[in-house]
Design a protein around this motif. Structure first.
Motif, PDB file in Angstrom:
ATOM      1  N   ALA A  32      54.891  79.239   9.680  1.00 24.42           N
ATOM      2  CA  ALA A  32      53.987  78.664   9.823  1.00 24.42           C
ATOM      3  C   ALA A  32      54.207  77.462  10.278  1.00 24.42           C
ATOM      4  N   SER A  33      53.699  76.592  11.698  1.00 23.27           N
ATOM      5  CA  SER A  33      53.900  75.232  12.019  1.00 23.27           C
ATOM      6  C   SER A  33      52.753  75.077  10.847  1.00 23.27           C
ATOM      7  N   THR A  34      52.442  73.113  11.739  1.00 21.33           N
ATOM      8  CA  THR A  34      51.436  72.219  10.800  1.00 21.33           C
ATOM      9  C   THR A  34      50.930  71.486  11.496  1.00 21.33           C
ATOM     10  N   THR A  35      49.364  71.919  11.815  1.00 26.34           N
ATOM     11  CA  THR A  35      48.842  71.713  13.012  1.00 26.34           C
ATOM     12  C   THR A  35      47.451  70.021  12.134  1.00 26.34           C
ATOM     13  N   ILE A  36      48.215  68.834  13.025  1.00 29.42           N
ATOM     14  CA  ILE A  36      47.448  67.916  12.719  1.00 29.42           C
ATOM     15  C   ILE A  36      46.979  67.466  13.528  1.00 29.42           C
ATOM     16  N   VAL A  37      45.050  67.015  13.698  1.00 29.90           N
ATOM     17  CA  VAL A  37      44.191  66.647  15.223  1.00 29.90           C
ATOM     18  C   VAL A  37      44.343  65.170  14.665  1.00 29.90           C
ATOM     19  N   ALA A  71      39.448  76.007  14.942  1.00 33.14           N
ATOM     20  CA  ALA A  71      40.804  75.528  14.798  1.00 33.14           C
ATOM     21  C   ALA A  71      41.133  75.894  13.266  1.00 33.14           C
ATOM     22  N   GLY A  72      40.193  76.713  12.785  1.00 35.88           N
ATOM     23  CA  GLY A  72      40.797  76.694  11.877  1.00 35.88           C
ATOM     24  C   GLY A  72      41.193  75.837  10.667  1.00 35.88           C
ATOM     25  N   LEU A  73      40.022  75.047  10.463  1.00 39.24           N
ATOM     26  CA  LEU A  73      40.343  73.227   9.160  1.00 39.24           C
ATOM     27  C   LEU A  73      41.073  73.705   8.475  1.00 39.24           C
ATOM     28  N   ASP A  74      42.023  72.857   7.890  1.00 37.81           N
ATOM     29  CA  ASP A  74      42.226  73.369   5.893  1.00 37.81           C
ATOM     30  C   ASP A  74      41.617  72.235   5.568  1.00 37.81           C
ATOM     31  N   ALA A  75      41.450  70.850   5.718  1.00 38.77           N
ATOM     32  CA  ALA A  75      42.002  69.543   5.258  1.00 38.77           C
ATOM     33  C   ALA A  75      41.265  69.099   6.906  1.00 38.77           C
ATOM     34  N   THR A  76      40.467  68.067   6.092  1.00 39.59           N
ATOM     35  CA  THR A  76      40.149  67.039   6.877  1.00 39.59           C
ATOM     36  C   THR A  76      39.427  64.996   6.250  1.00 39.59           C
ATOM     37  N   TYR A  77      40.652  64.025   7.085  1.00 37.73           N
ATOM     38  CA  TYR A  77      40.726  63.258   6.094  1.00 37.73           C
ATOM     39  C   TYR A  77      40.074  62.174   6.727  1.00 37.73           C
ATOM     40  N   ALA A  78      40.016  60.857   6.354  1.00 39.69           N
ATOM     41  CA  ALA A  78      39.170  60.533   6.830  1.00 39.69           C
ATOM     42  C   ALA A  78      39.574  58.808   6.022  1.00 39.69           C
ATOM     43  N   SER A  79      39.368  57.341   6.421  1.00 41.15           N
ATOM     44  CA  SER A  79      39.708  56.325   5.749  1.00 41.15           C
ATOM     45  C   SER A  79      38.274  56.155   4.958  1.00 41.15           C
ATOM     46  N   THR A 127      46.111  73.461   9.288  1.00 41.56           N
ATOM     47  CA  THR A 127      45.701  72.634  10.193  1.00 41.56           C
ATOM     48  C   THR A 127      44.851  71.761   9.876  1.00 41.56           C
ATOM     49  N   VAL A 128      45.177  70.796  10.213  1.00 45.88           N
ATOM     50  CA  VAL A 128      44.280  69.102   9.508  1.00 45.88           C
ATOM     51  C   VAL A 128      43.655  68.037  10.310  1.00 45.88           C
ATOM     52  N   LEU A 129      42.435  68.108  10.235  1.00 44.35           N
ATOM     53  CA  LEU A 129      42.235  67.357  10.715  1.00 44.35           C
ATOM     54  C   LEU A 129      42.166  65.083  10.294  1.00 44.35           C
TER      55      LEU A 129
END
Length: 180
Positions: A32-37, A71-79, A127-129
């Motif tokens: 599948a594709s990787t989606t990065i928001v 969106a089915g977020l799998d991971a979230t990153y922040a500074s 899917t990643v934010l």
């Protein structure tokens, strides 16, 4: 954001390949594709070193969570800064995941390439934010989509970039806006 635009955005995110986290879908995820928001943090209270979000920023963070609810977020990153963590937290909480800290260190251009590669390698089929800053968001999106992104101004808090990456195809970018 009006409801029809929100639904269109959610549909676009889902159509870009957001695959659920069911273990039975692991083989599907590999293909599948990787989606990065990618978004900039929401409005902050002042220009000090590590300010929290303002009331408007808190509302925008909740709006982001609403936009990404399906969106089915799998991971979230922040500074490492409070404003990015606070922007990501409502979406991460709604998805039942933690906000991961991705420190921004050194030159932005030198940081963006390796971080983009890390996202792609660690989160294939997910899917990643990512919540960043006015100077990091354009650099990261440019690396993820191999395209040119216009700089953000200090007043730009509503830009939302959705990058779809699938093996064998060029990256695809959707630009949208969210919140008031």
């Amino acid at each position: 954001m009006n409801p029809s635009l929100r639904n269109l955005l959610v549909f676009g995110i889902l159509a870009l390949g957001a695959v659920g986290s069911d273990p039975a879908q692991a083989e599907i995820r590999d293909h599948a594709s990787t989606t990065i928001v990618v978004v900039r943090h929401a409005e902050k209270v002042d220009d000090s070193q590590d300010p929290p979000l303002s009331g408007a920023g808190e509302a925008r963070a909740r709006a982001l969570a609403g936009v990404l609810a399906d969106a089915g977020l799998d991971a979230t990153y922040a500074s490492q800064y409070r404003r990015t963590r606070q922007t990501a937290k409502p979406a991460a909480d709604a998805a039942g995941i933690e906000v991961r800290i991705a420190p921004i260190e050194g030159e932005i251009a030198a940081w963006a390439g390796p971080f983009a590669e890390t996202l792609i390698e660690r989160h294939g089929g997910e899917t990643v934010l990512v919540v960043g800053h006015s100077n990091t968001v354009p650099a990261l999106v440019a690396k993820l989509c191999d395209c040119t992104i216009q700089p953000l101004t200090d007043a730009d808090y509503d830009h939302l970039y959705i990058v779809e990456r699938a093996s064998g195809r060029p990256a695809r970018l959707i630009r949208a806006r969210y919140g008031n």
